[in-house]
Design a protein around this motif. Sequence first.
Motif, PDB file in Angstrom:
ATOM      1  N   ALA A  32       0.917  -1.302  -0.042  1.00 18.69           N
ATOM      2  CA  ALA A  32      -0.016   0.091   0.057  1.00 18.69           C
ATOM      3  C   ALA A  32       0.939   1.121   0.082  1.00 18.69           C
ATOM      4  N   PRO A  33       0.472   2.499  -0.751  1.00 11.27           N
ATOM      5  CA  PRO A  33       1.248   3.660  -0.765  1.00 11.27           C
ATOM      6  C   PRO A  33       1.192   4.226   0.804  1.00 11.27           C
ATOM      7  N   GLN A  34       2.408   4.580   1.087  1.00 14.83           N
ATOM      8  CA  GLN A  34       2.640   5.188   2.272  1.00 14.83           C
ATOM      9  C   GLN A  34       3.075   6.774   2.346  1.00 14.83           C
ATOM     10  N   GLY A  35       2.786   7.250   1.218  1.00 12.56           N
ATOM     11  CA  GLY A  35       3.120   8.800   0.968  1.00 12.56           C
ATOM     12  C   GLY A  35       4.416   8.811  -0.063  1.00 12.56           C
ATOM     13  N   GLN A  37       7.707   9.627  -1.630  1.00 12.42           N
ATOM     14  CA  GLN A  37       8.831  10.285  -1.076  1.00 12.42           C
ATOM     15  C   GLN A  37       9.723  10.360  -2.276  1.00 12.42           C
ATOM     16  N   GLU A  85       2.143  15.470  -0.407  1.00 14.04           N
ATOM     17  CA  GLU A  85       2.940  14.363  -0.573  1.00 14.04           C
ATOM     18  C   GLU A  85       4.222  14.752   0.165  1.00 14.04           C
ATOM     19  N   GLY A 254       6.135  -1.489   4.126  1.00 11.26           N
ATOM     20  CA  GLY A 254       6.826  -0.371   3.786  1.00 11.26           C
ATOM     21  C   GLY A 254       8.023  -0.191   3.458  1.00 11.26           C
ATOM     22  N   ALA A 259       6.135   1.218  -1.867  1.00 12.26           N
ATOM     23  CA  ALA A 259       5.463   2.005  -0.776  1.00 12.26           C
ATOM     24  C   ALA A 259       5.634   3.505  -0.840  1.00 12.26           C
ATOM     25  N   SER A 260       6.572   3.890  -1.388  1.00 12.58           N
ATOM     26  CA  SER A 260       7.017   5.244  -1.295  1.00 12.58           C
ATOM     27  C   SER A 260       7.521   5.935  -2.486  1.00 12.58           C
ATOM     28  N   PRO A 299      -2.754   0.477  -4.057  1.00 15.55           N
ATOM     29  CA  PRO A 299      -1.779  -0.688  -3.643  1.00 15.55           C
ATOM     30  C   PRO A 299      -1.367  -1.530  -4.641  1.00 15.55           C
TER      31      PRO A 299
END
Length: 320
Positions: A32-35, A37, A85, A254, A259-260, A299
Motif C-alpha cells: 500500500a502507498p505510504q506517501g 517520498q 505528498e 513499507g 510503498a514510497s 496498492p
Amino acid sequence: MSVRIIVPHAPSPAKFQDPVRTAKGQPRAQVAPQGLQTLWINTGTLCNITCAGCYIESSPRNDALAYISPAEVAGFLDEATFRGEPLEEVGFTGGEPFMNPGLLAMLADVLARPGLSALVLTNAMQPMRRYADGLMKLQARFGSARLVLRVSLDHHDAAIHDLERGEGSFAKALDGLVWLARQGFTVHVAGRLGFGREGEAAMRAGYAALFAEHSIAVEAQDPVALMLFPEMDEGAEVPEISEACWGILGKAPGSVMCASSRMVVKRRGAARPAVIACTLLPYDTRFELGATLAEAARPVALNHPHCARFCVLGGAACSR
C-alpha cells in the motif's frame, strides 16, 4: 540505475499471473502507498550506448519511451505539492538522462522547490559533458548538497565493465566521474554485484582503490554512495511473495520501494505521461497505475519476478 537482465529460459507460466493469488492459491502480497517520498522521471529510453543487458533496452535507436518535457514534469511536481505528498527526492533515469535536452531545466525546477533534492543516473559520457557549463551554473545557483549524480561503473576493472558497455566505455565514464568530482559535485557510483565474482567485500575494496587513485570522494563502504545492484535473471526460478511472507521474512511492506515511490514515463505516441509502480517495469502495462499521482496512489500487487528477487528478497532500492 544499471541492472543486468538475463533471460536463458522462461519462468513457470503458472507463476506471477494472478494479481490476487499466487500459483499456490495463497493471497498475493500487496504494498500500500505510504506517501510519495521519491518520484522517478524517465527522461526517455534513448541512450548514447547499447549495453549487453540493459533492463530497459536503452540504445541510440530505442525511443519506446519518448522525451518527457519540463512542463510535464512540473505538472507532477505541482500535483505532489497540492496533495501534500512528503516528497523529498526526484530521480532522473533513462536511457541516458542527458540525452533529453530539457534535463537541466527539469533539474533547476526541482532544486528551486524547497525541500527537494535531485538524483541523476548517468553514464557520465559525452551527453553529460556537453552540458558541463549548464551543470556548473546549476551548482553555482543551488550548491552541490541537493544534486547527486550517480555514475554507472559496473566494475572497478575496465575490462569487465567494457564487456557490458562496449570497448573504451570505462575510460570515458571514469573521465566524466573524475571531472564531476574535481568540480565539487556530489557523486555516487552504481556497480553490479553479479560482476564481482570475488565477493562484495573484495569488490568494494577494488572500488576504494580506484577512487583513491583518482581522488574521487566516494566512500566505497557506504551502500548508498556505492550501490551494488543484484543481477536480475528473469528466467531463474524465484518464489512468489504471499501475504504470509512478510512475517516469515521479518520484512515490512513499507520497506519495499513501491510503498514510497512512483515513476513517470511518456510512451512514444502517447498524448500524456503515465505513472507506473516501479522503475524496473516500464513496459509491463499491469504496473501502469494512471495518468496522475492521485490515480497512482493505490496498492501494488507484487506480481512480477523482479518484485521478489530485487525488492523483497534482494532488499534493493533505487533511491538514496
